[in-house]
Structure formats: C-alpha cells, structure tokens
Design a protein around this motif. Structure first.
Motif, PDB file in Angstrom:
ATOM      1  N   ILE A 115      -1.690  -5.655 -13.481  1.00  0.00           N
ATOM      2  CA  ILE A 115      -1.867  -5.045 -12.451  1.00  0.00           C
ATOM      3  C   ILE A 115      -1.232  -3.678 -12.514  1.00  0.00           C
ATOM      4  N   GLU A 116      -0.824  -3.224 -13.588  1.00  0.00           N
ATOM      5  CA  GLU A 116      -0.164  -2.151 -13.761  1.00  0.00           C
ATOM      6  C   GLU A 116      -0.929  -0.827 -13.474  1.00  0.00           C
ATOM      7  N   GLY A 117      -2.421  -0.867 -13.448  1.00  0.00           N
ATOM      8  CA  GLY A 117      -3.051   0.199 -13.320  1.00  0.00           C
ATOM      9  C   GLY A 117      -3.378   0.414 -12.011  1.00  0.00           C
ATOM     10  N   GLY A 118      -3.072  -0.362 -10.992  1.00  0.00           N
ATOM     11  CA  GLY A 118      -3.531  -0.303  -9.730  1.00  0.00           C
ATOM     12  C   GLY A 118      -4.255  -1.317  -9.383  1.00  0.00           C
ATOM     13  N   LEU A 119      -4.216  -1.891  -8.187  1.00  0.00           N
ATOM     14  CA  LEU A 119      -4.772  -3.118  -7.701  1.00  0.00           C
ATOM     15  C   LEU A 119      -5.926  -2.764  -6.484  1.00  0.00           C
ATOM     16  N   PRO A 120      -7.146  -2.727  -6.659  1.00  0.00           N
ATOM     17  CA  PRO A 120      -8.161  -2.508  -5.578  1.00  0.00           C
ATOM     18  C   PRO A 120      -8.087  -3.697  -4.732  1.00  0.00           C
ATOM     19  N   LEU A 121      -7.923  -3.232  -3.284  1.00  0.00           N
ATOM     20  CA  LEU A 121      -8.054  -4.183  -2.307  1.00  0.00           C
ATOM     21  C   LEU A 121      -9.122  -4.438  -1.544  1.00  0.00           C
ATOM     22  N   GLY A 122     -10.012  -3.322  -1.796  1.00  0.00           N
ATOM     23  CA  GLY A 122     -11.497  -3.422  -1.118  1.00  0.00           C
ATOM     24  C   GLY A 122     -11.133  -2.488   0.364  1.00  0.00           C
ATOM     25  N   THR A 123     -12.108  -2.928   1.146  1.00  0.00           N
ATOM     26  CA  THR A 123     -12.071  -2.397   2.586  1.00  0.00           C
ATOM     27  C   THR A 123     -11.282  -3.067   3.632  1.00  0.00           C
ATOM     28  N   LEU A 124     -10.368  -2.332   3.937  1.00  0.00           N
ATOM     29  CA  LEU A 124      -9.522  -2.953   5.214  1.00  0.00           C
ATOM     30  C   LEU A 124     -10.035  -2.481   6.414  1.00  0.00           C
ATOM     31  N   LEU A 125     -10.522  -3.344   7.362  1.00  0.00           N
ATOM     32  CA  LEU A 125     -11.340  -2.762   8.518  1.00  0.00           C
ATOM     33  C   LEU A 125     -10.176  -2.348   9.580  1.00  0.00           C
ATOM     34  N   ALA A 126     -10.598  -1.694  10.555  1.00  0.00           N
ATOM     35  CA  ALA A 126      -9.627  -1.128  11.587  1.00  0.00           C
ATOM     36  C   ALA A 126      -8.848  -2.203  12.236  1.00  0.00           C
ATOM     37  N   ASN A 127      -7.734  -2.050  12.260  1.00  0.00           N
ATOM     38  CA  ASN A 127      -6.635  -2.809  12.994  1.00  0.00           C
ATOM     39  C   ASN A 127      -6.570  -4.198  12.330  1.00  0.00           C
ATOM     40  N   SER A 128      -6.631  -4.097  10.874  1.00  0.00           N
ATOM     41  CA  SER A 128      -6.361  -5.442  10.307  1.00  0.00           C
ATOM     42  C   SER A 128      -5.446  -5.104   9.349  1.00  0.00           C
ATOM     43  N   GLN A 129      -5.059  -6.195   8.504  1.00  0.00           N
ATOM     44  CA  GLN A 129      -3.788  -6.269   7.512  1.00  0.00           C
ATOM     45  C   GLN A 129      -4.253  -7.261   6.429  1.00  0.00           C
ATOM     46  N   LEU A 130      -3.650  -6.893   5.026  1.00  0.00           N
ATOM     47  CA  LEU A 130      -3.781  -7.762   4.147  1.00  0.00           C
ATOM     48  C   LEU A 130      -2.582  -8.009   3.370  1.00  0.00           C
ATOM     49  N   VAL A 131      -2.301  -9.348   3.079  1.00  0.00           N
ATOM     50  CA  VAL A 131      -0.820  -9.764   2.505  1.00  0.00           C
ATOM     51  C   VAL A 131      -1.288  -9.819   1.068  1.00  0.00           C
ATOM     52  N   VAL A 132      -0.261  -8.875   0.415  1.00  0.00           N
ATOM     53  CA  VAL A 132      -0.376  -9.154  -1.155  1.00  0.00           C
ATOM     54  C   VAL A 132       0.958  -9.472  -1.570  1.00  0.00           C
ATOM     55  N   ALA A 133       0.764 -10.489  -2.584  1.00  0.00           N
ATOM     56  CA  ALA A 133       1.934 -11.153  -3.087  1.00  0.00           C
ATOM     57  C   ALA A 133       1.720 -11.182  -4.608  1.00  0.00           C
ATOM     58  N   CYS A 134       3.006 -11.091  -5.334  1.00  0.00           N
ATOM     59  CA  CYS A 134       3.126 -11.371  -6.710  1.00  0.00           C
ATOM     60  C   CYS A 134       4.308 -11.483  -7.294  1.00  0.00           C
ATOM     61  N   ARG A 135       4.593 -12.083  -8.632  1.00  0.00           N
ATOM     62  CA  ARG A 135       5.691 -12.349  -9.103  1.00  0.00           C
ATOM     63  C   ARG A 135       5.854 -11.570 -10.456  1.00  0.00           C
TER      64      ARG A 135
END
Length: 561
Positions: free
Chosen positions: A360-380
C-alpha cells in the motif's frame, strides 16, 4: 337619499308666448315641466409619482375615480402604456388591495363605484427606453355600465386627464458576469463588467469600484479594459474609465482570488459605477453576482496501538477518514507505512472488511466518500532494523489524503488533507564498533596492535559477542584483552563474548598481531573488520542484531636494505 337612490338632478322646462294687440304687448307662460336626470357622474383624476425619471426607474401611476352622480356604475379602467414604459406585473392596487394577474392595458376591473364613493387605483411601471421628446404622456379610458330607473342597461365612456413626466436625457447600463458562480478557497475567478452609455449626453469621470467580501482579494495586475491589460491599475483604488460618449461601451475584467472561506457560504459581489453629468454626481449599481463558496471538510484522525516498541514489533494504525462536506469526494490515502517499517500482508481493513493486498506504499484508493460520512482504515506494520538510527528517533506517522470533487460548473478540484501526528518510542540497543590498527605499515617479523571499541548508543542493554575476520598464514594474535583483562584467545568461529553492555556503555578489545618472518609479502594487504552480534530483551521478547565495524588495513612490505 340612499346611496343607490335618485338625487335631485332635474331639468326644468317652461315655455312662454309673446303677443301684441295694437299697441299692447304681452307675454303668456306655460306650466313648468320637470325632467329628472338619472345616472352616474364619474371623474377620473390621473397623476404620476414623479415629474422626472431616469432609465430603469420605477414610477407609480394613480387614478382617483369618483362618482358624484345618482346611480352606481360597474367600471373598468383601461390604461395602455406608451412605448418605453413596461408594466410591473402584479403591481395593481385597488383601494390598497392587490389585484394579481391584472394589467392596465387589458383592463382593470374596478367593480361597482357607488354614489358618492371615490376609489384609488395605482399601478407601477419601469422606464426601459427613452421616448420621443424625452417625455411620456398617458391617459386612461374609463368604461362603465349602469342601470336606469326603467331597468335599461346604459353604458358610457370617459377619459381621464393626461398625466405626463419627463425623462432624463442619459442612461447608463451595466451588466456584470462571471464564467462561474461556484468557487473555493484558493480559486481564482474572473469578474467582468460591461457598461454602455445609452443616453444622448456624455458621462464624465467614470470610475468603477468593486467592493469585495471577506475572503476575496484582487489578483494584482489583472485589470483588463477592452482587451488591453492594465497592470498599473490598482482595483482597490477604483478602475478609472474617464469619459463615456453617447453609444460608447467599455468592458472591464479583473481576477479575484479566494483567500479563505468566508463566514457565509454565499457572498454577493456588486460593482458600482460613479460618474458625473452636467457637473452633477451620479452612480449606478450593477446587477449583483451571487457566488457559492464550497467548503470541503475532509479530516483524518490517526491512532496507533503502541507508544513504545522495538525492532520486529508490529504496530497497528487506525485512520478515521471523515467527509463533513455537503458533497461527495473521491479519496486516496498516502503514507500509511512510516519509514523504517514494512506493511504486514493482508492486514488492511476498510470499514471493517479485510482486504487482500500486499503493498500500500504507493497510495490507497478509498473510492467515493459520501457527504457526512466516514471510513475507518486500519493496517499493521512491522518495525525493521533500519528504524534504529543514531539518537533512536521515534517512529513518527502522519497520513495524508488526496481528494477530488466536482463543482457545479464542471470543474474537478483536487485538494489534500493531513492527519494528526502519532509517534511510537523506539527501544533498542544501538551497537557501534570502531576498529583500528597501529602501525598500518609493517614488515615480516614485526607486530601490529589491533583494537576495537564496542559502544552501546541505544536505550536498552545488550549481550554482545564480537567476531573477527580470518587472517592469512604467518599472522598470529596474542595478548587478547577485554577492557584490559587478558583472556585466553579470540576464536574465529565462537567469537569473543563481551558480556552485557548497558546504554551508554562501551568495551575496548585489544590484541597484538605478529607478522611471521616467513610471511609472504606478495599476498594482498591484510583487510580486517569486526562484527558485533548482540541479543536483547524487550517486552518479554528476545531480539537480536548485528553491527559491523569499519575496515582496517595492514600493509606488509619488505624493505630492501
């Protein structure tokens, strides 16, 4: 007398006869015949609100309709406006009550005008062009119907007086525009203003000013007048045009920079044109432009599960990417793997869903984040030995997001957001080995002093074993010492155990190397180095590491006497 009853309007008629008999002259009168007059007696008094108006000015017409007759009447007022005047829709009032959907040219249904009543009719018009002779004249027509005493329906027509007003012999038109009405902090937008002297008199000392709201500023040197760049004009001081002759037009443009988000999402920019005519000062406001300032609100909250760690430990990072904007954004996340660490395969989760990825070193696409929403991203990530550097700096992490969104005008905008910084203290021994040989140049039969200093510049103790390189034949070592203490030898395979070196501690190793009398001087120079292999414990986990010294060189030569 009732309001609907007859009044004492009568026509009296009496005839007389003159006669003469000889010298006698006389007069004989008939009886008097009285004929009652029945009907309304209407009067329409028309007036206008101003004796003089300008182009684009609103004027109000008033018609006072009175009935001084003896019969009520059903009345309609018809008042077509002359060319150059435009009726303002829904401006008709009868007795102060609005009458929607009615125009004076089609007829204003006044209704019943009772005996003795006066009804006030008003409506508005706007001056859109200059009339011949610079004067408007207007007369209303009143059509009415009443019922006679014998039941007959009688109609009639009358006209009001003529109401007139003059028009000033000048007109300045102004039209403001922009290629976009949606913007954002950091954007540059154009503001254009076209002015035309549509009157018959020159306008002098014309100056354009454009008051800017909070968060906007002029781009220096961006004023353009009729296609000519005017870098010396400061629009903050006004844009001078000079004299505008009849029929002449001027187009002015300037660029505005959005320096920050204003307090309100919508701001209004309205240019003002000041001028003089006949020595008198006048001004005109251009049409207002309403700009919507888009405020993207993308934030990242970063957390790490450990505040202290060592080599080979794993760290879990959790990034909460939130879009508090009123529109959707496309997001790509960067820097999830800090320097000195490596991504643990298949440890990535998006919104709690595991992702099968290896890098994931080159950047991680999260897609479309809708208005007033959130996305939790976790990694080790796993801490590498390369993270152990002089001074043992902590593992610092801060992720950033690149996000794009589309404006209403079709433009696609790219922005970035950064998270808070989190750090994990790094605990490890930092073993450094410095080697030296003295003298560097020797002959067969001579000796060399070899030394190594092993230091622990880290923050954890380490058990260290020192290893040396193999030496060529006819090279012997003796008098091996650890911190001045003589030890039996320095085995090549087993190495020399130095014991535990605490943080900040050091141990010196020294020995003598003898060059045999039969040493083959044709052999290459003796190149040696030391390798320190160490072990240490952190959080009940045993780790190991290795550190190499610098190389030392011994040159063996035969001096010819």
């Amino acid at each position: 007398m009732t309001p609907d009853g007859p009044r004492d309007f009568t026509v009296q008629n009496q005839t007389h006869v003159r006669f003469q008999n000889g010298t006698y002259e006389g007069v004989a009168y008939s009886n008097t015949v009285s004929t009652p007059l029945v009907g309304p007696l209407l009067k329409a008094a028309k007036s206008v609100s101003t004796p003089r108006a300008s182009i684009n000015q609103v004027v109000t017409f008033s018609i006072a309709l009175s009935n001084s007759g003896n019969r009520s009447a059903q009345v309609t007022v018809i008042d077509p406006l002359p060319a150059g005047l435009s009726f303002i829709a829904n401006s008709v009032l009868i007795g102060g009550v609005p009458l929607t959907g009615i125009s004076p040219s089609a007829g204003i249904p006044v209704g019943i005008v009772n005996v003795g009543a006066t009804i006030l009719i008003t409506f508005q018009a706007i001056v859109v062009s200059m009339p011949p002779g610079l004067r408007f004249a207007n007369q209303a027509r009143v059509e009415y119907v009443f019922t006679a005493l014998d039941g007959r329906s009688v109609s009639g027509t009358l006209h009001s007086n003529t109401a007139s007003f003059g028009v000033n012999p000048f007109r300045l038109s102004a039209s403001a525009s922009s290629s976009t009405t949606v913007t954002f902090a950091g954007d540059v937008i154009p503001y254009e203003l076209a002015i035309t002297n549509e009157g018959s008199e020159p306008l002098e000392n014309v100056v354009i000013t454009i008051p800017l709201p909070e968060g906007f500023e002029f781009v220096p040197g961006s004023v353009v007048i009729n296609g000519v760049l005017m870098p010396g004009i400061d629009p903050n001081m006004g844009i001078p045009i000079g004299t505008l002759l009849p029929g002449q037009s001027v187009r002015v443009s300037v660029h505005l920079r959005v320096t920050g988000a204003p307090a309100s999402e919508q701001v209004v920019i309205q240019g003002r044109i000041a001028y003089t005519i006949g020595g008198a000062a006048a001004s005109l406001l251009a049409n207002p432009l309403v700009f919507t300032v888009v405020k993207p609100q993308v934030s990242i909250q970063l957390q790490v599960d450990r505040t202290q760690a060592s080599v080979n430990d794993t760290l879990q990072y959790v990034a909460v990417v939130r879009n508090d904007s009123s529109f959707a954004v496309d997001v790509r996340l960067f820097d999830l793997v800090p320097p000195g660490t490596s991504f643990v395969t298949d440890s990535l989760t998006l919104g709690g869903q595991q992702q099968s990825v290896t890098r994931i070193e080159g950047g991680l696409p999260l897609g479309t984040l809708l208005a007033n929403s959130q996305l939790v991203v976790a990694c080790r990530v796993k801490i590498l030995s390369s993270a152990v550097a002089p001074g043992l700096p902590p593992i610092l992490e801060g992720v950033r997001a690149s996000f794009t969104f589309r404006l209403a005008d079709g433009r696609v905008v790219s922005m970035t957001a950064a998270s808070n910084a989190v750090k994990t203290g790094l605990f490890a021994p930092l073993i450094a080995v410095t080697a030296a040989a003295q003298p560097q140049y020797v002959e067969p039969g001579e000796s060399v002093g070899i030394g190594a200093i092993v230091r622990n510049n880290g923050n954890l103790s380490a058990d260290v074993t020192l290893y040396r390189t193999a030496y060529p034949p006819e090279y012997y070592i003796r008098d091996v010492r650890i911190a001045g203490r003589i030890v039996p030898g320095f085995p090549l395979t087993e190495g020399l155990y130095l014991g535990t070196i605490p943080p900040g501690g050091s141990i010196r190793v020294a020995y003598i190397g003898d060059i045999g009398e039969d040493y083959d001087v044709a052999l290459p120079d003796i190149v040696g180095l030391f390798t320190a292999r160490y072990k240490y414990r952190f959080d009940e986990q045993m780790n190991s590491g290795e550190s190499r010294s610098n190389e030392y060189v011994i040159v063996v030569d035969q001096t010819n006497e």
